[in-house]
Design an enzyme around this catalytic site. Sequence first.
Site, PDB file in Angstrom:
ATOM      1  N   ASP A  54      33.605  46.775   6.970  1.00 30.39           N
ATOM      2  CA  ASP A  54      34.926  45.920   7.650  1.00 30.39           C
ATOM      3  C   ASP A  54      35.086  44.897   7.068  1.00 30.39           C
ATOM      4  O   ASP A  54      36.444  44.330   6.529  1.00 30.39           O
ATOM      5  CB  ASP A  54      34.832  46.021   9.029  1.00 30.39           C
ATOM      6  CG  ASP A  54      35.057  47.301   9.584  1.00 30.39           C
ATOM      7  OD1 ASP A  54      36.268  48.006   9.149  1.00 30.39           O
ATOM      8  OD2 ASP A  54      34.363  48.145  10.619  1.00 30.39           O
TER       9      ASP A  54
ATOM     10  N   HIS B 185      33.122  62.958   6.333  1.00 29.73           N
ATOM     11  CA  HIS B 185      31.938  63.667   6.785  1.00 29.73           C
ATOM     12  C   HIS B 185      30.994  64.288   5.873  1.00 29.73           C
ATOM     13  O   HIS B 185      29.860  64.114   5.667  1.00 29.73           O
ATOM     14  CB  HIS B 185      32.529  64.666   7.654  1.00 29.73           C
ATOM     15  CG  HIS B 185      31.572  65.078   8.669  1.00 29.73           C
ATOM     16  ND1 HIS B 185      31.305  64.409   9.901  1.00 29.73           N
ATOM     17  CD2 HIS B 185      30.828  66.305   8.893  1.00 29.73           C
ATOM     18  CE1 HIS B 185      30.434  65.214  10.607  1.00 29.73           C
ATOM     19  NE2 HIS B 185      30.072  66.178  10.108  1.00 29.73           N
TER      20      HIS B 185
ATOM     21  N   GLU C 187      31.670  41.182  10.862  1.00 30.85           N
ATOM     22  CA  GLU C 187      32.759  42.089  10.218  1.00 30.85           C
ATOM     23  C   GLU C 187      33.945  41.429  10.141  1.00 30.85           C
ATOM     24  O   GLU C 187      35.120  42.015   9.603  1.00 30.85           O
ATOM     25  CB  GLU C 187      32.430  43.592  10.357  1.00 30.85           C
ATOM     26  CG  GLU C 187      32.363  43.798  11.957  1.00 30.85           C
ATOM     27  CD  GLU C 187      31.927  45.106  12.115  1.00 30.85           C
ATOM     28  OE1 GLU C 187      32.126  45.995  11.166  1.00 30.85           O
ATOM     29  OE2 GLU C 187      31.920  45.432  13.282  1.00 30.85           O
TER      30      GLU C 187
ATOM     31  N   CYS D 164      24.485  45.854   6.970  1.00 28.84           N
ATOM     32  CA  CYS D 164      24.338  47.378   7.263  1.00 28.84           C
ATOM     33  C   CYS D 164      25.504  48.110   6.928  1.00 28.84           C
ATOM     34  O   CYS D 164      25.626  49.443   6.936  1.00 28.84           O
ATOM     35  CB  CYS D 164      24.068  47.584   8.785  1.00 28.84           C
ATOM     36  SG  CYS D 164      25.476  47.253   9.769  1.00 28.84           S
TER      37      CYS D 164
END
Length: 585
Positions: free
Chosen positions: A458, A189, A434, A505
């Site tokens: 991923d 975060h 992914e 992305c």
Amino acid sequence: MRRGIAVSPGVAIGTAYVIHEIFVNPDTKRLEDSEITAELANYETARDKAGAGLRALERKVEAQVGHDEAAIFAVHQSILRDAAFTNKVRNWIVDERMTSAAALHRLLGEYTTIFAKTRDEYLQERLNDVRDVIIRISSHLSKVLDPNANAIEGPMIVVADELLPSQAVALGEIDVKGIVTQKGSQTSHAAIVARSRGIPAVSGLNGIVRKVKTGDTIIVDGRNGHVEINPNSETIKAYRKLEREFFDLKDQLATNRDLQALTTDHVELRLQANINGTNDAVAAVAMGASGVGLYRTEYLYLTHSDVPDENEQYKTYVKIVAASPNHNVTIRTLDIGGDKTVAYLGHDHTEANPFMGWRSIRLSFEHPEFFNTQIRAIVRAASEFKKGTVRLMFPMVTTVEEIRKLRSMVRRAYKTLNAQGIQTKEVPIGMMLEVPAAAVSISNMIDLVDFVSIGSNDLVQYLMAADRDNPKVAHLCQPLAPPVLIVLKNVIETCNTANVPITVCGEMAGKPRAFVLLLGMGLRRFSMSPAFVPSIKQLASQISVEEAEQILTSVMKFKTTAQVKKFMTRTIEQIAPNLKMLSME
Ligand code: PEP
Ligand code: MG
């Protein structure tokens, strides 16, 4: 000098503000009889101030960000009002003569022990909320811990065990120049917040909260993860120069906001942003992104205690699209599971391999009512906008059968909505690539989708069989590893040949070394953390596609990750020496 993980680039010098000081050095003082009443009053005053602060924050976030994002502060107020919570603190002050700070410290210890027994991510998050509330009350018990008390002179470097949600929001209010945390990695975060605000940050510095005191001078070097505590005057001088360069570069890059992203040979690129909520959408506009290439809808679910209904989702999506650059937004359906869990969707945490288990569309398929609701809400939101394009994207697609099933669900959503008299617009449907199986069989899949977006975070972890969040295997989980480059090149070429729009992305899209290689592979659409858009736009304007292709040809001959990294570091230094300040190891 101490070394952690560089999570947000740039350099900052400032005064340390240690957020968790109170929990690391708990107060051991025992109260005298005559002090008890005054201490109870202290606690009540601090609790009142914390409540007032939370109410103000809730109103502010509601007005400026949105109702959903503000909900967390209502939850915090209810914790603050909880009778069991306050009674314990009062009893310890009276019966055990503890100071309020020490009582709060003990309370946090108790909650931590209780919550440690569960692996439920949702409950763990609630522990974070309790911690957040305790820290908030504590900040009013000691002036030094209250940012509003202006205890800090000069630019502030926040030092914390980890950054909590309310602190991350509050960072927007305070002039924070740098962030240092004990816990965390590039995907935590604190890292995401720091990057989206362009604040240099270093994480993973074990024990730093004990080493630094509020008021210490501290240097944060977000390029290489170095942190210096109370450095000598020579070091400060050298870093002041670097800091000025960093600010100058940021100012200079800010001027490219309204420019198109073009290479030196005038090839147009789309630089888009990855967002989690409305404030990221606003940052995407501020940074000059041309759209949103990935809106992660998880946040909406993680902040709710039950599935948000269709209308609530629809309103949230409309708000996000309205705030996003050019109303171009790719909305990804829920990607829960793996490391993120939502208890109300039936997670029981007994999976041996959660990343290879019940996550993303695999989970959504088993909750058809919820899944259909989300698809309908997205289609409705997409149909609201005349300008721009809203696209619907599904994560973790593994097989052709899954795509067929997804398409039929979308068709059904149109039918249901139209039967209700709701007009709909055709929404492009795409898959995230992914999973290695999808990469291998991409040519069997592209006829069934309108676009493809490579989730390299991923894809890399699955290809290399190395957990993206485990520092022990970080040397393997590398986007610049030769096998990863072979797979990416193949997928990008296959999509380009078939004329199917292809984006990357994952985090690598915003990293200079990877960006150049992807450009050489034929990629023209990149989606990244909003803060990286200006520097990648600048880098694009200093290289031609032909040069990128030549660089790629050289790199594809290398057999080790170390060779690729070394060559690319040197190459970027040559192409864009002006961007060195914004590079990250
Ligand atoms: C990815 O996997 O690269 C991605 C962009 O999605 P997330 O990081 O949310 O898994
Ligand atoms: Mg992913």
